[in-house]
Design a protein around this motif. Sequence first.
Motif, PDB file in Angstrom:
ATOM      1  N   VAL A 152       0.836  -1.207   0.000  1.00 16.17           N
ATOM      2  CA  VAL A 152       0.000   0.000   0.000  1.00 16.17           C
ATOM      3  C   VAL A 152       0.868   1.253   0.000  1.00 16.17           C
ATOM      4  CG1 VAL A 152      -1.693   1.324   1.323  1.00 16.17           C
ATOM      5  CG2 VAL A 152      -1.955  -1.143   1.089  1.00 16.17           C
ATOM      6  N   ALA A 153       1.945   1.234   0.797  1.00 16.26           N
ATOM      7  CA  ALA A 153       2.846   2.386   0.839  1.00 16.26           C
ATOM      8  C   ALA A 153       3.472   2.649  -0.528  1.00 16.26           C
ATOM      9  CB  ALA A 153       3.925   2.160   1.886  1.00 16.26           C
ATOM     10  N   MET A 154       3.868   1.588  -1.239  1.00 17.74           N
ATOM     11  CA  MET A 154       4.453   1.769  -2.573  1.00 17.74           C
ATOM     12  C   MET A 154       3.443   2.343  -3.553  1.00 17.74           C
ATOM     13  SD  MET A 154       6.891  -1.572  -3.109  1.00 17.74           S
ATOM     14  CE  MET A 154       8.324  -1.846  -2.075  1.00 17.74           C
ATOM     15  N   LEU A 155       2.217   1.849  -3.498  1.00 18.37           N
ATOM     16  CA  LEU A 155       1.182   2.349  -4.406  1.00 18.37           C
ATOM     17  C   LEU A 155       0.909   3.833  -4.187  1.00 18.37           C
ATOM     18  CD1 LEU A 155      -1.350  -0.633  -4.300  1.00 18.37           C
ATOM     19  CD2 LEU A 155       0.107   0.024  -6.216  1.00 18.37           C
ATOM     20  N   ILE A 156       1.015   4.287  -2.943  1.00 15.99           N
ATOM     21  CA  ILE A 156       0.707   5.678  -2.624  1.00 15.99           C
ATOM     22  C   ILE A 156       1.905   6.587  -2.855  1.00 15.99           C
ATOM     23  CG2 ILE A 156       0.058   7.259  -0.756  1.00 15.99           C
ATOM     24  CD1 ILE A 156      -1.562   4.970   0.462  1.00 15.99           C
ATOM     25  N   LEU A 157       3.104   6.167  -2.434  1.00 13.39           N
ATOM     26  CA  LEU A 157       4.256   7.071  -2.376  1.00 13.39           C
ATOM     27  C   LEU A 157       5.107   7.089  -3.634  1.00 13.39           C
ATOM     28  CD1 LEU A 157       5.429   6.396   1.304  1.00 13.39           C
ATOM     29  CD2 LEU A 157       4.040   8.290   0.445  1.00 13.39           C
ATOM     30  N   ILE A 158       5.265   5.942  -4.288  1.00 10.59           N
ATOM     31  CA  ILE A 158       6.167   5.898  -5.448  1.00 10.59           C
ATOM     32  C   ILE A 158       5.723   6.826  -6.577  1.00 10.59           C
ATOM     33  CG2 ILE A 158       6.973   4.412  -7.323  1.00 10.59           C
ATOM     34  CD1 ILE A 158       7.484   2.233  -5.329  1.00 10.59           C
ATOM     35  N   PRO A 159       4.427   6.907  -6.924  1.00  9.98           N
ATOM     36  CA  PRO A 159       4.049   7.849  -7.998  1.00  9.98           C
ATOM     37  C   PRO A 159       4.399   9.305  -7.692  1.00  9.98           C
ATOM     38  CG  PRO A 159       2.278   6.287  -7.588  1.00  9.98           C
ATOM     39  CD  PRO A 159       3.276   6.096  -6.492  1.00  9.98           C
ATOM     40  N   SER A 160       4.338   9.708  -6.427  1.00  8.41           N
ATOM     41  CA  SER A 160       4.644  11.100  -6.080  1.00  8.41           C
ATOM     42  C   SER A 160       6.135  11.353  -5.933  1.00  8.41           C
ATOM     43  CB  SER A 160       3.925  11.486  -4.784  1.00  8.41           C
ATOM     44  OG  SER A 160       4.326  10.634  -3.718  1.00  8.41           O
ATOM     45  N   ALA A 161       6.912  10.318  -5.643  1.00  5.96           N
ATOM     46  CA  ALA A 161       8.366  10.470  -5.494  1.00  5.96           C
ATOM     47  C   ALA A 161       9.054   9.248  -6.086  1.00  5.96           C
ATOM     48  CB  ALA A 161       8.744  10.642  -4.020  1.00  5.96           C
ATOM     49  N   PRO A 162       9.167   9.171  -7.423  1.00  3.80           N
ATOM     50  CA  PRO A 162       9.737   7.983  -8.076  1.00  3.80           C
ATOM     51  C   PRO A 162      11.256   7.933  -7.956  1.00  3.80           C
ATOM     52  CG  PRO A 162       9.152   9.622  -9.712  1.00  3.80           C
ATOM     53  CD  PRO A 162       8.714  10.177  -8.399  1.00  3.80           C
ATOM     54  N   GLN A 163      11.730   7.559  -6.778  1.00  2.00           N
ATOM     55  CA  GLN A 163      13.162   7.466  -6.516  1.00  2.00           C
ATOM     56  C   GLN A 163      13.461   6.154  -5.815  1.00  2.00           C
ATOM     57  OE1 GLN A 163      13.473  11.118  -4.187  1.00  2.00           O
ATOM     58  NE2 GLN A 163      14.611  12.094  -5.849  1.00  2.00           N
ATOM     59  N   ALA A 164      14.725   5.762  -5.868  1.00  2.47           N
ATOM     60  CA  ALA A 164      15.129   4.520  -5.206  1.00  2.47           C
ATOM     61  C   ALA A 164      14.876   4.597  -3.702  1.00  2.47           C
ATOM     62  CB  ALA A 164      16.613   4.250  -5.473  1.00  2.47           C
ATOM     63  N   SER A 165      15.080   5.781  -3.102  1.00  2.00           N
ATOM     64  CA  SER A 165      14.878   5.920  -1.661  1.00  2.00           C
ATOM     65  C   SER A 165      13.423   5.702  -1.268  1.00  2.00           C
ATOM     66  CB  SER A 165      15.343   7.297  -1.190  1.00  2.00           C
ATOM     67  OG  SER A 165      14.629   8.324  -1.861  1.00  2.00           O
ATOM     68  N   THR A 166      12.495   6.072  -2.138  1.00  2.00           N
ATOM     69  CA  THR A 166      11.067   5.847  -1.842  1.00  2.00           C
ATOM     70  C   THR A 166      10.767   4.359  -1.797  1.00  2.00           C
ATOM     71  OG1 THR A 166      10.565   7.897  -3.034  1.00  2.00           O
ATOM     72  CG2 THR A 166       8.718   6.436  -2.525  1.00  2.00           C
ATOM     73  N   PHE A 167      11.272   3.632  -2.763  1.00  2.00           N
ATOM     74  CA  PHE A 167      11.075   2.176  -2.803  1.00  2.00           C
ATOM     75  C   PHE A 167      11.635   1.521  -1.545  1.00  2.00           C
ATOM     76  CE2 PHE A 167      12.602  -2.072  -4.022  1.00  2.00           C
ATOM     77  CZ  PHE A 167      11.438  -2.622  -4.544  1.00  2.00           C
ATOM     78  N   LEU A 168      12.839   1.913  -1.158  1.00  2.00           N
ATOM     79  CA  LEU A 168      13.476   1.333   0.025  1.00  2.00           C
ATOM     80  C   LEU A 168      12.802   1.805   1.315  1.00  2.00           C
ATOM     81  CD1 LEU A 168      17.144   1.729  -1.200  1.00  2.00           C
ATOM     82  CD2 LEU A 168      15.922  -0.414  -0.947  1.00  2.00           C
ATOM     83  N   GLY A 169      12.298   3.020   1.326  1.00  2.00           N
ATOM     84  CA  GLY A 169      11.580   3.509   2.488  1.00  2.00           C
ATOM     85  C   GLY A 169      10.289   2.752   2.723  1.00  2.00           C
ATOM     86  N   CYS A 170       9.601   2.404   1.657  1.00  2.00           N
ATOM     87  CA  CYS A 170       8.373   1.608   1.786  1.00  2.00           C
ATOM     88  C   CYS A 170       8.690   0.218   2.348  1.00  2.00           C
ATOM     89  CB  CYS A 170       7.672   1.497   0.439  1.00  2.00           C
ATOM     90  SG  CYS A 170       7.031   3.056  -0.194  1.00  2.00           S
ATOM     91  N   GLN A 171       9.786  -0.371   1.882  1.00  2.00           N
ATOM     92  CA  GLN A 171      10.197  -1.656   2.440  1.00  2.00           C
ATOM     93  C   GLN A 171      10.545  -1.519   3.923  1.00  2.00           C
ATOM     94  OE1 GLN A 171      13.430  -2.950  -0.155  1.00  2.00           O
ATOM     95  NE2 GLN A 171      12.032  -4.271  -1.290  1.00  2.00           N
TER      96      GLN A 171
END
Length: 495
Positions: A152-171
């Motif tokens: 759910v976090a990836m679906l919400i956050l990655i589109p607004s901040a498409p960066q590697a740190s966003t992906f890792l932050g969601c994990q």
Amino acid sequence: MAVALNLAILPFALFRLGPGSFGVAGLVTASIAPALVFSNSLALSTARELARRLAPSDLEDAQRLFATAVALAVGLGGAIAVFFCLAGAPLARIAFHLSGPLADDLGLAFLLAGSGWLCQCVSAVFLTLFSARQDYRRIACISIVSTVCTTVAMLILIPSAPQASTFLGCQASGFAISLFLTLAWSHHSLGEWLARPAFHRDALHRLVRLGSWQLAAQGGALLAAQADRYLLGALLLPQFVGFYTVAQRLQEAMYIGVLKVGETLFPFFSSLHQETEDRKIDLLLRSSWILNVLAASALGGLIPVAGPLLHLWTGAEVAAEAQQVLVVLCVAGILGSSVNVFAFYLLAQGRSRDTALISLVTGIFTLATSAIALPLFGWQAAGCSTCVGMIAQIALTVFLLKQSSSLAGMGTRVFHLVLMPLGVGIVTALLLRYGLDCAKLDLVAAWWSVGSVASLSAAAILVVAVAASQLGPYGALCRRDLRAIVARFAPFGAV
């Protein structure tokens, strides 16, 4: 559930991030991976020791073990996390030649990845309270909830901040939720077994005695798992790491599913310390046959549809680049499944030196092959080294098993119950892939067609492997065990 959600979210993340940023996220994950050597070793050592101390009379000893394990996770694990948070980004820029926009958020990526690993490390110690009691319902619930929150976090956050740190932050958020749930559930149901972090000399000695060899074993396993990714990052562009990560993630999803089934054998084998050696080896080989048939079917089912599956899942470009690597990794996964049960058995029996030797030999063969093959043949050779490492692993494991057992007909048993299901599964899967290529079926039109062919392929491999196992002197034993499993899950006692 966790496997399905991971597979579902990966194409979304790859599309939103792009192969470059997704490859950087893979390199950060690979850089943090050495820390798993410590956390996995600590968790396995703690689970084994707690599984031997479940009686109320062992409460005080178990509390000391748990307190020492938590102190190690918080103290030493915290120091490791701080190192990666501070030094990870500068070292990665040098080792993987990262610069420009792709490396702008590298510092934040390592900060989030290191924090997530620390949450994972501490929660792994608390989870041993459940795994030692073979309470897999609670473990599964914690895993499902944390994976759902990560998705759910990836679906919400990655589109607004498409960066590697966003992906890792969601994990990392998923690991933090897993820690919170583990703390809450263990306090509610196993409060009397908990203890505040503290170092106890006797408990520390037991954990270190087993864990020291586990560190070597986990180090070899890490080398085998990450060798291709490290060399791809050092020699080629980040997008090739992204392509490799896609193929590896799909193969890992099936491989880890089989591995999780096999993990239930670790506390089971730990509880057999009063059984005779022949009884233990008999259960080991029969368990291995069941897991090998399952692994050959699950991973082999991906081989015939590797191209269409990647095409529908991630697009034509990734499919063209990664399908051959996926096939090779699936073959390596099938070969590697042959020793999973042996690894849990050796660890449960306290033979950590043997597991360390097996892992180190596997890692050395894998790294040496990667270092030779990748510069000569390019990124398409990725995965071949894993196959070589798995073959070396099988040879050494069989040698050690035969050296330590006096059970009659050991060689025949190993061939029939361990090697034959894997060999039959690989050959059948490759023949099915060749047949589909010759038939030129258009499977990329819909998911249902790929899913149907993959399911039918897995079923065909299962039937062929089971039929082949009926031949030879242990066919009756295989039928009996298979009948017992089917009867366990058949409704209304139909079998």
